[in-house]
Design a protein around this motif. Sequence first.
Motif, short mmCIF file in Angstrom:
data_model
loop_
_atom_site.label_atom_id
_atom_site.label_comp_id
_atom_site.label_asym_id
_atom_site.label_seq_id
_atom_site.Cartn_x
_atom_site.Cartn_y
_atom_site.Cartn_z
N MET B 1 41.04 42.39 44.64
CA MET B 1 40.40 41.28 43.93
C MET B 1 40.36 41.54 42.44
O MET B 1 40.32 40.65 41.64
CB MET B 1 38.98 41.10 44.42
N ALA B 2 40.34 42.84 42.13
CA ALA B 2 40.21 43.17 40.72
C ALA B 2 41.40 42.63 39.94
O ALA B 2 41.31 42.47 38.74
CB ALA B 2 40.11 44.68 40.55
N THR B 4 42.43 39.81 39.77
CA THR B 4 42.16 38.52 39.18
C THR B 4 41.12 38.61 38.07
O THR B 4 40.69 37.60 37.57
CB THR B 4 41.65 37.55 40.25
N THR B 5 40.71 39.85 37.74
CA THR B 5 39.75 39.98 36.66
C THR B 5 40.39 39.53 35.36
O THR B 5 41.27 40.21 34.85
CB THR B 5 39.31 41.44 36.49
N PRO B 6 40.00 38.38 34.88
CA PRO B 6 40.63 37.93 33.66
C PRO B 6 39.89 38.46 32.44
O PRO B 6 40.24 38.15 31.32
CB PRO B 6 40.51 36.42 33.75
N LEU B 76 36.36 36.13 47.09
CA LEU B 76 36.29 35.96 45.63
C LEU B 76 35.09 35.13 45.24
O LEU B 76 34.39 35.41 44.28
CB LEU B 76 37.57 35.28 45.13
N PHE B 79 31.84 37.09 45.85
CA PHE B 79 31.76 38.19 44.89
C PHE B 79 31.42 37.65 43.50
O PHE B 79 30.54 38.17 42.81
CB PHE B 79 33.09 38.94 44.86
#
Lengths: 571, 444, 122, 213
Positions: B1-2, B4-6, B76, B79
Amino acid sequence: MASITLPVGGGTQSGAAEAPKLRVSDFLRWSVDHKIIGVQYMAVALFFFIVGGTLAMLIRWELLTPNLDVVQTGTQYNTLFSVHGLVMIFLWIIPMMAGFGNYLVPLQLGAKDMAFPWLNAFAFWLIPPAGILLIGSMLVGAPESGWTQYPPLSTLYSGDGQTLAALSIHLLGISSILGAINFIVTIKNMRPAGMGWWQLPLFCWATLATAIIVVMATPFLAGGLTLLILDKIAGTSFFDAGNGGDPQLWQNVFWFYSHPAVYIMILPGMGMLSEVLATHARKPVFGYKMVAISSMAIALVGFTVWAHHMFTSLTPELRVPFMITSMIIAVPTGIKIFSWLGTIWGGKIRFTSAMLFGLGFLSMFVVGGIGGVMLAAIPFDIHVHDTYFVVSHLHFVLYGGSVFTIYAGIYHWFPKITGRMLDERLGKWHFALTYVGFFFSFFPMNFAGMLGMPRRVAYYLPEFQSVNTVISISAFVLGISTFVMLYNIWISMRHGKKAGANPWRALTLEWATTSPPPSTNFIDDPVPFHDPYGYGDKDSQAYLDDIDKRFGVGEDVPVPRPAVQPAASGD
Amino acid sequence: MASTTPSKPSSGGLQTTTIIAVVVVGILLIVGGIILGQATPLLFPQQASAEAAQVDNLFHIMLVIGGAIFLLVQGLLVFSMWRFRARKGETGDGEPIHGNTTLEIVWTAIPAVIVFVLTILSWQVFNSLQAPKPGEASVVVAGARFNWAFTYNVPLSILGYEVDETLLPPDVKDDLADDGTVSITSATLYSYVNQPVALAMDARDVIHAFWVPAFRVKQDLIPGRTTTVRFTPTVADTYPSGIQCAELCGANHGIMRADIVVAENEAEYNKLLTPILESRLFPPADPVVRGRAILESNVYPCYTCHVLSDLSSANWVGNVGPALDGVADRAATSRANATSQTAAEYLYTSIHEPGAYLVPGYGNLMPQLGVPECDVWAMVAYLATQSTSGSAPFEVVQPDVCIPQVSGPPGSEPPPAGEATAEAAAETEVVPAEATAEATAEGS
Amino acid sequence: MSDINHTTEGHSKEAAHDHHDQFTFLGRTFPFPVYTGVFILLAILTIIEVSLSQVPRGDLGHAMDFIGIIMLVLAVIKASLVVWFYMHLNKDSRIFLASLIIPTLLVIVAVLFLSIVPAGGY
Amino acid sequence: MSEMSLEKAPAASVEAAHGHEHNPGARSENLKFATWLYLASEVVIFATMIGVFIVFRFHNPEIVQRVHKETNILLVTLNTFLLLTSSWAMVMGLREIQRDNRQGLIRWFGLMCILGTVFVGLQYVEYQELAHIGVALFNQGNEFDGFGMRFYAPTAFHGVHVIIGVLWGLFVMNNARKGNYSSSNYAGVEVFGLYWHFVDVVWIILFTMLYLV
């Protein structure tokens, strides 16, 4: 951005503006003010939501047992779901979206009104007679062929009610087309200076995409319905196989319209959702251009997928192309979903009721979307075609999709429309009941459908009784949840907290005026902020502070102001 | 998921921790999808055909992928809701991130690849479902509101004894094909294990859809064109209400069902068809008995629209057409009032050309059922007995061609009329007695 | 391609009327009354079409023949002439043209699809 | 700031606020764009009806040919010329108002309306002839079965458009008589022109599709 743009041109800061008072009687008569028309649309749509919901409750009551008990005959049951479908689609979701569009599009463009105010009012006033016709159709020989009205059941085997229902849909189609022409012209030609296509709020993008679909798809329905009505009253046999007609012709023409129509029902909601998520997560829409373009892509590809509704009737060789296009349309939809997730990622999420419905949409719509991709696969679709699996899918995208966004929109824009906030505590109850009731109403339908329960049946095999009981009880919860919202609206209209001009500190232009806006919408020509979703931008803070200064801040505002003292607005 | 950390667009390439996080989350999602996929057999009814296995397989793949996507999106979402909630007193905005081209390309490309793969897989399965199989048995299906009828071409040889063809009823003689087969019609679909079947289907009135959940096949019946559906049963069993109409066809759409009987092998299958064939070859001499047997066999959809309390079968639901109790008396009156026909001719015409005379208050809803001449006359003979007095108020003369020359297979008693099919019909009963009683009360 | 966004274009045509008797094609200006010229052209094409329809075409066992296609092409040319010159698409915003072309393509695809759906069973 | 409250606002100012844009050029462009969009939807609705005929023509060419053999093309050709001429009259009228000649507009539009009316009348005559040979709206069990409904639906729908066009033309003429149009303000004429030419275009397609091919 070197200089700070201010919401009102010239900076004529002549003191806090005063919101107009609105009376109920203003909404009961002919008016060419787009705001009044918008509210008229919404009020009528909400009324028909109750009507359609009542029919849904009757359907679920009937389905508590495997045999007829609430209604006397199968025909009556068929009437219930046929009218339920027609009302919910043509008199609730589409007019409600049109209501939001009418209210918001000119405001978001900083315009005084739509391009054609009179036409706008005319389009609205076609709806009440159409609604009366549709409800009346139940009294004169039931329309019992579902909202799809497949001949020859609708032409040769149904009563006069079918004709009335077709006429009613005809009127509603004309209303839609007129409204859509208005939207397209308004959005294309009436944008203010400083708002290029890529500064257009996403709701306007979505409305534009929707309007384009309406203009090109709805006439198919109009043409088809004309032929259907001729078959019923003039003795022609366009759809009567016994007389040289072809029942499948209707299916094609109907779905030429009705598949694009599902995007008519969801795209404006997606636009509203973009507004709501960005505002309440305090973050720019992630991939604004992709979200805007994907609306257009959906509109375009939406015209090429119609025959996936005919996977069990179309000639087998012709089915495969439609599987391909139906699969492809999942891609722009996926882009939207991930863009929205990107929007809330890294935000400062405020769990207002509007936001809860927005997040609820994301979580429910993805279920409908996955079901949709499964349905696009022909072999699996063949098994679940015309079963409760489809019922589940369509309610996940229409209720979990459109209606959730409508709810989010109501909580988000109610303060702008009435000048008062909706009660947040009731709003959260509404959300909790809706979410739970919705999920347990429609998710178990997947199991029923796959295990063998066809849709549109008043009788079902006893083995499905337990799942139907769960569905019905949840549906009743869902029904009750609606009244929580209606009570909230009722009570908040009089006693809600004062909203002020911009309770959510949102950047689009509709918030840069009083709540409700004056008759001319803006006192001076407003200047849009250079980015409608420029949250987190230093300049945007100054812009928002300026709105607060000019128009005052409501009581107990939900989004705290970093710089501004809460100044009670006058009344 | 990280991944997608924008919030770290400036950090340039992927960091090691990010890559590890992506891989871990990816594996978790796939495992989660596979676990969800295990539910597949629970979600389907019995898997009873070759087609069903293929469809279930395809669904299994889709459920794994769909389950992983479901977990990804919900994960997502939850979270983000937890990680990025606005704390009390927080007044700021989120970071002004407008997008990330790489990320957007990735989440456009991955769904595109997934749907591409699914399309190819579905296409393969679909082609295999549609392909004609060698040695297909052909059955003709007629759907009419609200019943199914299955017509088989059966060789006389399945009887196991010689039949004197010259003694057969005239209509059977006409029907007898050169290859020694004769057509028989039943309300139940018979087949046997591993025998590919192709159904040629016609709708008599509105659109219907032939659906067998256990076989995962469905095909619409469209008036004016013959459509085909193929399947190969793999499990010998009786499937009560195994066929269900899936396209809205009117008031009693929900009970437009039929049974399927899948025999172990061809011999068993022939045994099932024998009584139906015998009842065709050696019809009861008494036309009243014969007519009653035809009505009770449920081959014609009369019972789905009419009420006739004389018939024991409880599924005469009858809320669409006029009730048939006392029809003989009414025929006598109607003849006197409205037509130039005799009462018997009136009844004959009403079955043969339903639109010719309409009972007041009823629309022209009854389809032309294509009932053979002699069957109509037998039904008329039986219906003539349905009077309040209990005896026929008028006489029904059977045409010569319809009078059977023998009354049973050689060396055996004639089979009781419609026994086999009546039994099958009894199993389809899903409408409880009170529904029928209600409908009867309303109809009369 | 003119700018799609500008809104006062229609009005700039005030000057255009004086140029009715001229006709610009491929960058050249011809001294010719366009409206009347188009009308004459339409008339000629119609006469050709009607004459073609009188040519004996035998038994149409098949759906379409060469003459039929020529007549359809002539009809499309006629329609385009009216749309282009009489409805001023030659001078007006290109978005008007788009709002005609897009639905036209859509319905052509739709009608073609309807035509290939077999009338019989399968 | 009196217009800020609905009650207090004088009706005229509210109307003005929601009425037309003050810039006539923008208004003219809006009107034309809206008309084109309306025509876009008309394209689709006509295509539905013509499409039904095309499908029939595709599958049953012999029936269509039979009808063509029984009927005379001259009457319809004449009708086509009437409509083409009326379109020409329409643009000539528009040209006159662009030159500020209101009388010219009225004359040309008068011709246009007369031609449209005669067109409808001749179409009625043609319907009579067809009915005479047995082409009816519903099947009659003769050799033309199936043709009638698929022919009458699009042509009658087109005929209704012509009638509406003639009425609209009379309305425009009346407006012109009252002096509502000028060389700087003729959007109303132009928009009507778009409609009328569109009706003509539909007939051009219908004529070839239904009578010739």
